[in-house]
Design an enzyme around this catalytic site. Structure first.
Site, mmCIF file in Angstrom:
data_model
loop_
_atom_site.group_PDB
_atom_site.id
_atom_site.type_symbol
_atom_site.label_atom_id
_atom_site.label_comp_id
_atom_site.label_asym_id
_atom_site.label_seq_id
_atom_site.Cartn_x
_atom_site.Cartn_y
_atom_site.Cartn_z
ATOM 1 N N GLU A 48 -4.954 7.320 -5.132
ATOM 2 C CA GLU A 48 -5.150 6.183 -6.724
ATOM 3 C C GLU A 48 -5.998 6.306 -7.253
ATOM 4 O O GLU A 48 -6.944 6.471 -6.141
ATOM 5 C CB GLU A 48 -4.984 4.371 -6.141
ATOM 6 C CG GLU A 48 -3.693 4.087 -5.522
ATOM 7 C CD GLU A 48 -3.008 2.602 -5.814
ATOM 8 O OE1 GLU A 48 -4.334 1.994 -5.897
ATOM 9 O OE2 GLU A 48 -2.364 2.384 -5.152
ATOM 10 N N HIS A 86 -1.189 -0.587 -9.933
ATOM 11 C CA HIS A 86 -1.561 -1.380 -8.707
ATOM 12 C C HIS A 86 -2.520 -2.318 -9.724
ATOM 13 O O HIS A 86 -3.795 -2.280 -9.600
ATOM 14 C CB HIS A 86 -2.997 -0.651 -8.492
ATOM 15 C CG HIS A 86 -3.573 -1.433 -6.814
ATOM 16 N ND1 HIS A 86 -3.930 -0.538 -5.648
ATOM 17 C CD2 HIS A 86 -3.815 -2.571 -6.620
ATOM 18 C CE1 HIS A 86 -4.009 -1.595 -4.466
ATOM 19 N NE2 HIS A 86 -4.097 -2.648 -5.020
ATOM 20 N N VAL A 87 -1.955 -3.290 -9.809
ATOM 21 C CA VAL A 87 -1.815 -4.448 -10.944
ATOM 22 C C VAL A 87 -1.196 -5.622 -10.438
ATOM 23 O O VAL A 87 -1.512 -6.459 -10.723
ATOM 24 C CB VAL A 87 -1.058 -4.120 -12.673
ATOM 25 C CG1 VAL A 87 -1.863 -3.262 -13.178
ATOM 26 C CG2 VAL A 87 -0.109 -3.799 -12.569
ATOM 27 N N ASP A 95 3.662 -0.507 -7.513
ATOM 28 C CA ASP A 95 2.938 -0.457 -7.720
ATOM 29 C C ASP A 95 1.312 -0.005 -7.432
ATOM 30 O O ASP A 95 -0.105 0.035 -7.214
ATOM 31 C CB ASP A 95 1.974 -1.941 -7.494
ATOM 32 C CG ASP A 95 1.370 -2.814 -8.572
ATOM 33 O OD1 ASP A 95 1.327 -2.308 -9.805
ATOM 34 O OD2 ASP A 95 0.234 -3.738 -7.693
ATOM 35 N N ARG A 118 0.627 -1.738 0.584
ATOM 36 C CA ARG A 118 -0.249 0.142 0.252
ATOM 37 C C ARG A 118 1.271 1.244 -0.169
ATOM 38 O O ARG A 118 1.626 1.658 1.029
ATOM 39 C CB ARG A 118 -0.997 0.141 1.583
ATOM 40 C CG ARG A 118 -1.707 -0.942 1.060
ATOM 41 C CD ARG A 118 -3.133 -0.360 0.241
ATOM 42 N NE ARG A 118 -4.153 -1.663 -0.163
ATOM 43 C CZ ARG A 118 -4.352 -2.745 -0.367
ATOM 44 N NH1 ARG A 118 -3.740 -2.643 -1.204
ATOM 45 N NH2 ARG A 118 -5.428 -3.543 -0.321
HETATM 46 N N1 LIG Z 1 -0.587 -4.463 -5.332
HETATM 47 C C1 LIG Z 1 -1.448 -5.548 -5.542
HETATM 48 O O1 LIG Z 1 -2.341 -5.501 -6.496
HETATM 49 C C2 LIG Z 1 -1.741 -6.439 -4.028
HETATM 50 C C3 LIG Z 1 -2.460 -7.373 -3.966
HETATM 51 C C4 LIG Z 1 -2.415 -8.457 -3.008
HETATM 52 C C5 LIG Z 1 -2.402 -7.634 -1.297
HETATM 53 N N2 LIG Z 1 -2.092 -6.278 -1.557
HETATM 54 C C6 LIG Z 1 -1.223 -5.329 0.258
HETATM 55 O O2 LIG Z 1 -0.404 -6.783 0.502
HETATM 56 C C7 LIG Z 1 -0.253 -6.521 1.669
HETATM 57 C C8 LIG Z 1 0.071 -8.653 1.972
HETATM 58 O O3 LIG Z 1 -0.069 -9.076 1.311
HETATM 59 P P1 LIG Z 1 -0.717 -11.001 1.880
HETATM 60 O O4 LIG Z 1 -1.177 -11.467 0.779
HETATM 61 O O5 LIG Z 1 0.985 -10.997 2.741
HETATM 62 O O6 LIG Z 1 -1.768 -10.338 3.012
HETATM 63 P P2 LIG Z 1 -2.204 -11.699 4.048
HETATM 64 O O7 LIG Z 1 -2.801 -11.245 4.681
HETATM 65 O O8 LIG Z 1 -1.201 -13.506 3.636
HETATM 66 O O9 LIG Z 1 -1.089 -10.791 5.248
HETATM 67 C C9 LIG Z 1 -0.599 -9.890 5.559
HETATM 68 C C10 LIG Z 1 -0.120 -10.545 7.594
HETATM 69 O O10 LIG Z 1 -0.688 -9.473 8.586
HETATM 70 C C11 LIG Z 1 -1.595 -10.362 9.439
HETATM 71 N N3 LIG Z 1 -3.143 -9.081 8.669
HETATM 72 C C12 LIG Z 1 -3.356 -9.176 7.715
HETATM 73 N N4 LIG Z 1 -4.695 -8.301 7.644
HETATM 74 C C13 LIG Z 1 -5.129 -8.482 9.133
HETATM 75 C C14 LIG Z 1 -5.989 -7.374 9.799
HETATM 76 N N5 LIG Z 1 -6.670 -6.429 9.557
HETATM 77 N N6 LIG Z 1 -6.399 -7.302 11.297
HETATM 78 C C15 LIG Z 1 -4.483 -8.188 11.634
HETATM 79 N N7 LIG Z 1 -3.473 -8.946 11.764
HETATM 80 C C16 LIG Z 1 -3.564 -9.092 10.223
HETATM 81 C C17 LIG Z 1 -1.642 -11.710 8.631
HETATM 82 O O11 LIG Z 1 -2.231 -11.892 9.321
HETATM 83 C C18 LIG Z 1 -0.595 -11.525 7.794
HETATM 84 O O12 LIG Z 1 0.624 -12.518 8.580
HETATM 85 C C19 LIG Z 1 -2.264 -6.888 1.894
HETATM 86 O O13 LIG Z 1 -2.977 -6.191 2.920
HETATM 87 C C20 LIG Z 1 -2.931 -5.772 0.632
HETATM 88 O O14 LIG Z 1 -2.180 -4.355 1.395
HETATM 89 C C21 LIG Z 1 -1.879 -5.346 -2.837
HETATM 90 O O1 LIG Z 2 -4.960 -5.546 -0.907
HETATM 91 C C1 LIG Z 2 -5.409 -6.387 -2.144
HETATM 92 O O2 LIG Z 2 -5.865 -7.785 -2.426
HETATM 93 C C2 LIG Z 2 -5.094 -5.588 -3.219
HETATM 94 O O3 LIG Z 2 -4.545 -4.168 -3.504
HETATM 95 C C3 LIG Z 2 -6.377 -5.000 -4.184
HETATM 96 O O4 LIG Z 2 -6.952 -4.703 -2.762
#
Ligand SMILES: NC(=O)c1ccc[n+]([C@@H]2O[C@H](COP(=O)([O-])OP(=O)(O)OC[C@H]3O[C@@H](n4cnc5c(N)ncnc54)[C@H](O)[C@@H]3O)[C@@H](O)[C@H]2O)c1
Ligand SMILES: O=C(O)[C@H](O)CO
Length: 327
Positions: free
Chosen positions: A267, A286-287, A262, A238
């Protein structure tokens, strides 16, 4: 966790707000014929009617700012993505609302994007392809990823896959987590708040951590001062995790070698923003999670969680995010 009533009113509906809403509604409707699903394809008008909406499935970014005021019967939001920051930041979040995320499926998507961006930085992809567009034959010297140090912040599903691919490329991997703990595919795991103290040896700083009060502005002036001039920042999580003003300054002053981004604080990234045109920035809209396989990957989780919602079974929901708890 406050128990929800499992009673659903007869005309209540589950609204699916997404470009693939028709697909999701058709699949969920086949699985749960007794429930009413309504597809809503963005853009969504601020005055859109959510009066019968009891549950909402969405990425969050296309929702009206006054969603909760317009959806008095809303009891559950199922995010289509991993991040819950958008829905949690909308005004008037009902304390009793259930929110669940789609965490768990994004590892390969984010990891492949990170590797793509790191390779583009290392092999001077921006310059090579700009040269191609102008028919310029100029051999640019790149560098290897193999043997370089990478610090991956975030130990969720994506952090794990990023570390795995970095390790496979021969990189030396360190992880950063909210609470340090042994993790796979890393030589060490440090605390998120200790990142700046570990940056002196890092060639690539990769951000894959959720956005929360604890990660807002995590990477700022002190981080860029601590980084090597040859180091790169890669952010796929983010925009708000990075102090963008400090980043632009660090790039302008050649405090760091470059960045691949990204995600951005605002945004879409405003047209006039310095990051669009900076010569040492790769900017993508953001892709990282935008892949054609997405609907099929997220569907099993949606089916499971819709079933839990219909039964009023909060404890069965996967990725239930407890409101008010810090990330
Ligand atoms: N650029 C993109 O298109 C894109 C796509 C997917 C995810 N993301 C971002 O990447 C970050 C990480 O992705 P990920 O797949 O590793 O996510 P994930 O949720 O698997 O990992 C995040 C970690 O933080 C903890 N967590 C997440 N949300 C929480 C909450 N609300 N409260 C308490 N703990 C929480 C989870 O337990 C985990 O350990 C996401 O949070 C998102 O912001 C971006
Ligand atoms: O958090 C995610 O999965 C992506 O950033 C889309 O919101």
């Amino acid at each position: 966790m406050r128990a929800h009533s499992s009673r659903r009113s007869g005309d209540g509906e589950i609204v699916v707000c997404d470009k693939d809403a028709e697909f999701y509604c058709s699949e969920l409707g086949n699985a749960y014929a007794q429930l009413r699903f309504r597809p809503l394809v963005p853009p969504v008008a601020e005055e859109q009617d959510f009066g019968r909406c009891e549950a909402l499935v969405s990425f969050g970014n296309s929702l009206p700012d006054r969603l909760f005021q317009r959806a008095p019967r809303l009891r559950w939001v199922q995010m289509l993505g991993a991040g819950t920051d958008r829905i949690m930041s909308l005004p008037g979040l009902p304390p009793s609302l259930w929110v669940s995320s789609a965490s768990g499926i994004h590892g390969p998507m984010l990891a492949e994007m990170v590797v793509y961006l790191m390779l583009a930085l290392a092999r001077r992809g921006k310059t090579l392809f700009q040269n191609q567009a102008q028919g310029v034959w100029k051999r640019e010297e790149g560098m290897l990823l193999c043997g370089k140090n990478v610090l991956v912040a975030g130990t969720g599903a994506s952090g794990m896959h990023i570390r795995r691919l970095c390790e496979a490329l021969g990189m030396c991997v360190v992880a950063a987590s909210g609470a340090p703990r042994p993790v796979e595919h890393a030589e060490a795991c440090i605390a998120m708040q200790e990142i700046d103290g570990h940056l002196a040896d890092v060639d690539f700083l990769v951000l894959a951590t959720p956005y929360s009060d604890r990660t807002r502005g995590l990477i700022g002036p002190a981080s860029f001062s601590a980084m090597k001039r040859s180091a790169y920042l890669v952010n796929v999580s983010r925009g708000g995790i990075v102090d963008e003003g400090a980043l632009v300054e660090a790039l302008d002053r050649e405090r760091i070698a470059g960045a691949a981004l990204d995600v951005f604080q605002q945004e879409p990234l405003p047209r006039e923003h310095a990051l669009w045109r900076h010569p040492r920035v790769l900017a993508t809209p953001h892709v990282a999670g935008l892949v054609r396989e997405y609907p099929m990957l997220v569907l099993p989780l949606l089916k499971h969680n819709v079933g839990c919602f219909a039964r009023g079974d909060a404890s069965g929901l996967r990725n239930l995010v407890k409101l008010g708890e810090p990330c």
